[in-house]
Design a protein around this motif. Sequence first.
Motif, PDB file in Angstrom:
ATOM      1  N   TYR A 184       0.931  -1.259  -0.308  1.00  0.00           N
ATOM      2  CA  TYR A 184       0.000   0.059   0.050  1.00  0.00           C
ATOM      3  C   TYR A 184       0.728   1.446   0.044  1.00  0.00           C
ATOM      4  O   TYR A 184       0.288   2.624  -0.022  1.00  0.00           O
ATOM      5  N   CYS A 203       0.199   3.493  -2.937  1.00  0.00           N
ATOM      6  CA  CYS A 203      -1.078   4.271  -2.749  1.00  0.00           C
ATOM      7  C   CYS A 203      -0.943   5.375  -1.873  1.00  0.00           C
ATOM      8  O   CYS A 203      -1.884   6.279  -2.013  1.00  0.00           O
ATOM      9  N   THR A 228      -1.679   9.415  -2.817  1.00  0.00           N
ATOM     10  CA  THR A 228      -2.683   9.747  -1.897  1.00  0.00           C
ATOM     11  C   THR A 228      -2.256  11.441  -1.231  1.00  0.00           C
ATOM     12  O   THR A 228      -2.873  12.321  -1.108  1.00  0.00           O
ATOM     13  N   ALA A 248      -3.275   9.353 -11.386  1.00  0.00           N
ATOM     14  CA  ALA A 248      -2.918   7.942 -11.196  1.00  0.00           C
ATOM     15  C   ALA A 248      -2.391   7.460 -12.394  1.00  0.00           C
ATOM     16  O   ALA A 248      -1.320   6.663 -12.450  1.00  0.00           O
ATOM     17  N   CYS A 299       1.377   4.449 -10.856  1.00  0.00           N
ATOM     18  CA  CYS A 299       1.095   3.738  -9.679  1.00  0.00           C
ATOM     19  C   CYS A 299      -0.096   2.593  -9.493  1.00  0.00           C
ATOM     20  O   CYS A 299       0.107   1.754  -8.569  1.00  0.00           O
ATOM     21  N   TYR A 358      -3.112   2.082  -9.193  1.00  0.00           N
ATOM     22  CA  TYR A 358      -4.016   2.226  -8.198  1.00  0.00           C
ATOM     23  C   TYR A 358      -5.457   3.062  -9.012  1.00  0.00           C
ATOM     24  O   TYR A 358      -5.098   3.794  -9.766  1.00  0.00           O
ATOM     25  N   GLU A 387      -9.583   3.573  -5.201  1.00  0.00           N
ATOM     26  CA  GLU A 387      -8.508   3.176  -4.344  1.00  0.00           C
ATOM     27  C   GLU A 387      -8.034   4.711  -3.726  1.00  0.00           C
ATOM     28  O   GLU A 387      -7.538   4.656  -2.562  1.00  0.00           O
ATOM     29  N   ILE A 388      -7.537   5.489  -4.485  1.00  0.00           N
ATOM     30  CA  ILE A 388      -6.968   6.561  -4.118  1.00  0.00           C
ATOM     31  C   ILE A 388      -7.885   7.520  -3.253  1.00  0.00           C
ATOM     32  O   ILE A 388      -7.577   7.853  -2.252  1.00  0.00           O
TER      33      ILE A 388
END
Length: 160
Positions: A88, A91, A95, A117, A122, A124, A128-129
């Motif tokens: 993670y 991510c 973020t 993204a 990345c 993701y 998800e972000i």
Amino acid sequence: MRCTWLSENNRVQFLLGNALLVEESKWKVPCFLDSTIKGTDISPMQYEQVVLWIEHLRSHFKFHPETYGLTVSILNRILATVKVQTKYLRCIAITCLYLAVKTNEEDEIIPSIKKLAGQSGCLYSSAEILRMERIILDKLQWDLYMATPVDFLNIVRMAE
């Protein structure tokens, strides 16, 4: 913050003191023990790589250096607050960058999450972000701002 009742030297001292108080109240450093950050699976090398990746993204999107400083500050605070698994880390990093961008940059240059993204590589999704954004904001009690070294330099520069 203008402090017209203070002399120039006292004003700088006052501003630096306030910035230092903010930093002291929020600063948590992720502790590296036995080649990982305490409570995580993240090694110092992985941390260094993700911080360099953030700088690469900052440069690519032409964000201000202050945005980079705030991004790393948010990342450090979240790594010191919660247990993070390696899978993670990117991510969380993207973020943190997005949160810093929304805080520091002009609205016209803030990319969409999908663009950020996609161009960051990345892997993701926007969803998800956004989900990670809510987690980070909750863990940091919606208080993203922290004095960065750039803030201290700006205070000293204002005094000149």
